[in-house]
Structures are given as structure tokens and as C-alpha cells.
Design a protein around this motif. Structure first.
Motif, PDB file in Angstrom:
ATOM      1  N   GLY A 135       0.847  -1.192   0.000  1.00  0.00           N
ATOM      2  CA  GLY A 135       0.000   0.000   0.000  1.00  0.00           C
ATOM      3  C   GLY A 135       0.875   1.232   0.000  1.00  0.00           C
ATOM      4  N   ILE A 136       0.798   2.036  -1.050  1.00  0.00           N
ATOM      5  CA  ILE A 136       1.729   3.158  -1.223  1.00  0.00           C
ATOM      6  C   ILE A 136       1.085   4.498  -0.876  1.00  0.00           C
ATOM      7  CG2 ILE A 136       3.178   1.970  -2.890  1.00  0.00           C
ATOM      8  CD1 ILE A 136       1.736   3.578  -5.073  1.00  0.00           C
ATOM      9  N   GLY A 137       0.228   4.522   0.124  1.00  0.00           N
ATOM     10  CA  GLY A 137      -0.398   5.774   0.528  1.00  0.00           C
ATOM     11  C   GLY A 137      -1.511   6.153  -0.420  1.00  0.00           C
ATOM     12  N   ASP A 138      -1.638   7.448  -0.687  1.00  0.00           N
ATOM     13  CA  ASP A 138      -2.694   7.906  -1.589  1.00  0.00           C
ATOM     14  C   ASP A 138      -2.152   8.218  -2.978  1.00  0.00           C
ATOM     15  OD1 ASP A 138      -1.260  10.076  -0.723  1.00  0.00           O
ATOM     16  OD2 ASP A 138      -2.992  11.264  -0.132  1.00  0.00           O
ATOM     17  N   GLN A 139      -0.909   7.839  -3.255  1.00  0.00           N
ATOM     18  CA  GLN A 139      -0.317   8.034  -4.572  1.00  0.00           C
ATOM     19  C   GLN A 139      -0.811   6.936  -5.512  1.00  0.00           C
ATOM     20  OE1 GLN A 139       1.863  10.660  -5.097  1.00  0.00           O
ATOM     21  NE2 GLN A 139       1.305  11.220  -3.017  1.00  0.00           N
ATOM     22  N   SER A 140      -0.862   7.226  -6.792  1.00  0.00           N
ATOM     23  CA  SER A 140      -1.167   6.190  -7.784  1.00  0.00           C
ATOM     24  C   SER A 140       0.119   5.426  -8.057  1.00  0.00           C
ATOM     25  CB  SER A 140      -1.680   6.814  -9.075  1.00  0.00           C
ATOM     26  OG  SER A 140      -2.919   7.430  -8.846  1.00  0.00           O
ATOM     27  N   PRO A 141       0.020   4.101  -8.181  1.00  0.00           N
ATOM     28  CA  PRO A 141       1.235   3.313  -8.450  1.00  0.00           C
ATOM     29  C   PRO A 141       1.876   3.744  -9.770  1.00  0.00           C
ATOM     30  CG  PRO A 141      -0.612   1.881  -7.900  1.00  0.00           C
ATOM     31  CD  PRO A 141      -1.160   3.268  -8.046  1.00  0.00           C
ATOM     32  N   SER A 142       3.158   4.019  -9.726  1.00  0.00           N
ATOM     33  CA  SER A 142       3.852   4.412 -10.953  1.00  0.00           C
ATOM     34  C   SER A 142       4.432   3.168 -11.619  1.00  0.00           C
ATOM     35  CB  SER A 142       4.960   5.417 -10.641  1.00  0.00           C
ATOM     36  OG  SER A 142       5.936   4.835  -9.823  1.00  0.00           O
ATOM     37  N   PRO A 143       4.320   3.069 -12.933  1.00  0.00           N
ATOM     38  CA  PRO A 143       4.804   1.864 -13.635  1.00  0.00           C
ATOM     39  C   PRO A 143       6.260   1.500 -13.367  1.00  0.00           C
ATOM     40  CG  PRO A 143       3.464   3.202 -15.089  1.00  0.00           C
ATOM     41  CD  PRO A 143       3.656   3.995 -13.820  1.00  0.00           C
ATOM     42  N   PRO A 144       7.227   2.457 -13.365  1.00  0.00           N
ATOM     43  CA  PRO A 144       8.610   2.040 -13.113  1.00  0.00           C
ATOM     44  C   PRO A 144       8.799   1.426 -11.725  1.00  0.00           C
ATOM     45  CG  PRO A 144       8.553   4.280 -13.993  1.00  0.00           C
ATOM     46  CD  PRO A 144       7.146   3.871 -13.701  1.00  0.00           C
TER      47      PRO A 144
END
Length: 196
Positions: free
Chosen positions: A118-127
Motif C-alpha cells: 500500500g503506497i499511501g494515496d499516490q497512484s502506483p507508478s509503472p517504473p
């Protein structure tokens, strides 16, 4: 009728307040069990997984500061959650997630099948996602990189199914509120401050 009842249960179980109203509202990742929903006596039964303590640890809420578990434990900062234990996770943001910060998960015995990040409220970045997936694929561990709200719900569901799952969570920076959240917080505060 059942759908209305489920919505009412979901809305009631969605909001939590830390003791004494000292922190912001929490949102839950709720999973519902519909198995054996009809017991032939005319009643429908619904189980909310994250309130059941015998199923292991479940995440009942989160805030910008940390997480609340179904055993009423409140944890501050990023955490790693396992079916029966919790550890602090030494990252500050999703940019800190790398092979070193994930090195614990491949060494676990018994081996986990799924790691939910779970990366917070950020959208997962492809890289970032690609790098994490490649690292974990070397160790034959499936990975899901999600926003924290979805990660909590996914972990609760998989844990309730007795899957070998772990979850690494970063608290979100921002939490959006709706009218029901505000109303539930006011009602909870009123409950806390009422005297007999």
C-alpha cells in the motif's frame, strides 16, 4: 433489503476515532463473507471479517499517522502486517521502496504467496511497480502495488481466506471525507463526551 442492510453496516463500520478524539477519522478496508448466507430459518447472516479476531490480524482503519488493527492496537507510521504479527517498516514514502526495504519478505518461513504493498494515496507508478514485481518474481512471490485503502481491504480478504499473505503499508498523506464520515465522527465524539 439485504443490500440496504449491508450498506448500513458498511457505513457504520467505516469510521473510527482514536480515543479522546485526538486524531483524525479512520477508514476501514472492509471485506464481507457471504458464505452460508442463508441458514434456512429465514435469516440472512453477514460476517464482517475485520471485526473477527479469531481470523488473525485485520486492518480496521488508517489515518495520516498510522493504522488501527482489529485487536484495537494503533500503530504509528509505515508497517508490515502478517496474519499474526506486525512490524514497523523502515520507509517514509513510496520512493523509498526498493530491494533493500523488501528484503524481509523473501526470507520468511513459511514463504508468503502474496505481498500487498500500500503506497499511501499516490497512484502506483509503472517504473516502481515493475522494479518491485521483478524483484519479488525472482523469489516466486506475487505482488500487488495498490493505494493504501485498497491494500488494506485486499489484505483483510486474503487473510480471512487463510492465504499466506503479507502487507506493507504506508499511511496516506491526504484523506478525503464525505458527509457520512463527518456525521459519524460527530456522533462518536458525542458518545465519548456524554456523562451519566
Amino acid at each position: 433489503m439485504i443490500a440496504q442492510t449491508l450498506r448500513a453496516v458498511a457505513q457504520r463500520s467505516r469510521s473510527f476515532v482514536f480515543p479522546h478524539g485526538s486524531c483524525r477519522m479512520l477508514h476501514s478496508g472492509m471485506a464481507v463473507n457471504f458464505s452460508k448466507a442463508y441458514d434456512y430459518d429465514g435469516k440472512t447472516k453477514v460476517t464482517i471479517f475485520n471485526t473477527e479476531t479469531d481470523l488473525g490480524l485485520m486492518i480496521t482503519g488508517y489515518s495520516q499517522y498510522g493504522f488501527r488493527l482489529n485487536n484495537d492496537m494503533v500503530l504509528i507510521g509505515p508497517i508490515s502486517v502478517f496474519p499474526r504479527s506486525v512490524l514497523s517498516w523502515n520507509v517514509n514514502t513510496f520512493e523509498d521502496i526498493n530491494e533493500e526495504s523488501l528484503s524481509l519478505f523473501p526470507t520468511l518461513d513459511p514463504k508468503i504467496d502474496v505481498l500487498i504493498i500500500g503506497i499511501g494515496d499516490q497512484s502506483p507508478s509503472p517504473p516502481l511497480s515493475k522494479r518491485i514485481i521483478e524483484f519479488m518474481k525472482k523469489h516466486k512471490i506475487n505482488v500487488e502495488v495498490l493505494r493504501t485503502e485498497q491494500a488494506c481491504a485486499t489484505f483483510n480478504f486474503l487473510n480471512a481466506e487463510n492465504r499466506m499473505v503479507a502487507c506493507a503499508l504506508i499511511p496516506p498523506l491526504h484523506i478525503s471525507y464525505n458527509e457520512n464520515d463527518i456525521l459519524q465522527t460527530k456522533l462518536k465524539q458525542k458518545e465519548l463526551y456524554e456523562t451519566d
